[in-house]
Design an enzyme around this catalytic site. Structure first.
Site, short mmCIF file in Angstrom:
data_model
loop_
_atom_site.label_atom_id
_atom_site.label_comp_id
_atom_site.label_asym_id
_atom_site.label_seq_id
_atom_site.Cartn_x
_atom_site.Cartn_y
_atom_site.Cartn_z
N ASP A 1 -13.74 -10.26 7.64
CA ASP A 1 -12.49 -9.92 7.11
C ASP A 1 -12.71 -9.27 5.50
O ASP A 1 -13.52 -10.10 4.95
CB ASP A 1 -11.85 -11.15 6.97
CG ASP A 1 -10.40 -11.18 6.32
OD1 ASP A 1 -9.35 -10.57 7.23
OD2 ASP A 1 -10.15 -11.24 5.11
N ASN B 1 -4.85 -3.71 -2.10
CA ASN B 1 -3.64 -2.81 -1.86
C ASN B 1 -2.86 -2.92 -2.91
O ASN B 1 -2.08 -1.68 -2.96
CB ASN B 1 -2.97 -3.14 -0.55
CG ASN B 1 -3.70 -2.61 0.70
OD1 ASN B 1 -4.31 -1.46 0.32
ND2 ASN B 1 -3.77 -3.22 2.00
N HIS C 1 -1.73 1.40 -1.02
CA HIS C 1 -2.19 1.46 0.51
C HIS C 1 -3.08 2.75 0.93
O HIS C 1 -3.76 2.30 1.91
CB HIS C 1 -0.82 1.52 1.52
CG HIS C 1 -0.09 0.16 1.38
ND1 HIS C 1 -0.56 -1.08 2.01
CD2 HIS C 1 0.97 -0.25 0.68
CE1 HIS C 1 0.18 -2.03 1.74
NE2 HIS C 1 1.17 -1.76 0.69
N ASP D 1 -6.55 2.24 2.89
CA ASP D 1 -6.89 2.82 4.09
C ASP D 1 -8.39 3.30 3.92
O ASP D 1 -9.25 3.40 4.77
CB ASP D 1 -5.92 4.00 4.46
CG ASP D 1 -4.64 3.41 4.79
OD1 ASP D 1 -4.37 2.39 5.04
OD2 ASP D 1 -3.63 4.34 4.97
N GLU E 1 -7.03 -6.15 8.42
CA GLU E 1 -8.46 -5.88 7.59
C GLU E 1 -9.70 -6.60 8.32
O GLU E 1 -10.62 -6.68 7.58
CB GLU E 1 -8.33 -6.22 5.90
CG GLU E 1 -8.23 -7.68 5.86
CD GLU E 1 -6.59 -8.10 5.90
OE1 GLU E 1 -6.47 -9.30 5.26
OE2 GLU E 1 -5.90 -7.39 6.42
#
Length: 321
Positions: free
Chosen positions: A198, A206, A211, A215, A241
Site C-alpha cells: 500500500d 493526492n 489527483h 495517478d 493505492e
C-alpha cells in the site's frame, strides 16, 4: 408485400438469377414460370407465413438480419443485391425462414416455394452445384466472421482483466487466476508467496499535489514492480493505492528478498508531473504471506493484508511478515 405478377410475365430471365447461371434448361424456366414476383416498399419486412421459401432479389436491395427467434441474433446484417438469394438454409432444413428480411429500397423478389426448389434440384445437377458453391462460400464467410469475433472477444476479455491506469492485472484477473495458482501449488506441493503493498500517505499525496500527480505516482509504482519481477511472477492493482504481487514457486526467504528489493526501488522512483518541479518520492508498506496447507485465496489475501498493516504500524516504508 404486393404480388405484381409471375416470373414468366416479368422481364427477367433465369440468367439474372445467380443460382441458375450456366444452366440452359427449358424445364427449369417453365417450372419457375408461375412463381410469384412481389414488390416490397422501402422498410417493408418479408412475411414468410411460416413456410420454407427461397427468395431471389430481382431489383432493389434487401437487408437480412440473423435469426431473430432462436436466440442467435447478434446485430449482424447482410445486404442482398439483385440476383442474390436468401432462404436456402430454410429450404434445406424444410423449416420456416427465421431471418428478418426487409427492403432497403423499393424491391422486387421472386418467391420459390421449398417443394419446388427440391424438384428443381432433382432435375438439374447444375442447380445443385450452384447451391453447393453458394453454401460453401457462406460457410467460409461465417467461419471467418466467427474467427474475427473470437479474436475480438479475447481482446476484450484481456482488456477487462487489466487496470486502465497502470496496465497491471486487475482484481477480476486475480479472482479468476489466484484460486488456480493456489490449487496448482497445493497439488504440486510447491511454495507460493503473496505480497500486498500500500502506498504510504497516498491520500495526503493526492490532497497536496492533485489527483493527476497521484495517478503518476501509481503508474510509477506499477513500473517499479513490473520491471523488477520474473516472467513467472504476477503483479496487479488490488484496488485504490493497494497493489499485489504473486510469486509462484517462491519460498519465504526469496519472497522477503523480493519485497525488500521492491521497497528500496519504490522510494527511489522519481515522479515528474511537471518537469520543472520534481515531486517527492513515494514509499510503500509491504506485507508478505506464504501459502499454508488448507489455505484458500481469501485466507492468503487476509494474511498478506494483516502483514501489510504490521508494516504500517511499524513505521511504514518497510516489509513485514
Amino acid at each position: 408485400m404486393e404480388q405484381i405478377g409471375t416470373f414468366a410475365a416479368s422481364s427477367y430471365t433465369i440468367r439474372d438469377l445467380h443460382l441458375f447461371r450456366d444452366i440452359d434448361d427449358e424445364q427449369i424456366a417453365q417450372a419457375l414460370a408461375d412463381c410469384a414476383v412481389v414488390r416490397l416498399a422501402p422498410g417493408t419486412t418479408v412475411e414468410n407465413g411460416n413456410r420454407a421459401r427461397l427468395y431471389i432479389l430481382l431489383r432493389g436491395a434487401l437487408a437480412v438480419e440473423a435469426d431473430t427467434r432462436n436466440g442467435m441474433a447478434d446485430g449482424t446484417v447482410s445486404k442482398i443485391l439483385p440476383g442474390e438469394s436468401v432462404g436456402e438454409q430454410s429450404v434445406l432444413d424444410e423449416a420456416a425462414n427465421l431471418a428478418s428480411i426487409s427492403a432497403l429500397e423499393e424491391s422486387e423478389l421472386l418467391l420459390i416455394e421449398g417443394e419446388l426448389v427440391w424438384k428443381l434440384i432433382d432435375q438439374s445437377n447444375g442447380l445443385a452445384r450452384n447451391l453447393l458453391r453458394l453454401l460453401s462460400f457462406r460457410i467460409r464467410a461465417a467461419n471467418a466472421l466467427l474467427r474475427r469475433r473470437q479474436k475480438l472477444g479475447e481482446f476484450y476479455r484481456q482488456l477487462s482483466m487489466n487496470d486502465g491506469l497502470t496496465g497491471m492485472y486487475n482484481r477480476a484477473w486475480m479472482n479468476d487466476m489466484l484460486p488456480k495458482l493456489i490449487a496448482t501449488a497445493h497439488r504440486a506441493g510447491t511454495p507460493l508467496a503473496l505480497v500486498m503493498l500500500d502506498l504510504d500517505h497516498f491520500k495526503r499525496f493526492n490532497d497536496t499535489h492533485g489527483h493527476l500527480a497521484g495517478d503518476d505516482a501509481l503508474r510509477a509504482a506499477a513500473d517499479v514492480i513490473s520491471t523488477a519481477l520474473r516472467p513467472s511472477d504476477f503483479a496487479l492493482r488490488y484496488g485504490g493505492e493497494e497493489l499485489m504481487v504473486i510469486l509462484p514457486e517462491t519460498a519465504e526467504p526469496l519472497a522477503l528478498m523480493v519485497a525488500e528489493r521492491l521497497c528500496a526501488r519504490m522510494r527511489e522512483a522519481p515522479i515528474f508531473r511537471d518537469m520543472r518541479i520534481p515531486l517527492p518520492h513515494i514509499t510503500a508498506s509491504f506485507g508478505v504471506a506464504m501459502l499454508e496447507a488448507g489455505m484458500d485465496d481469501s485466507a492468503l489475501i487476509a494474511a498478506a493484508d494483516a502483514a501489510m498493516y504490521r508494516a504500517k504500524e511499524g513505521g511504514r516504508n518497510r516489509v513485514a511478515r
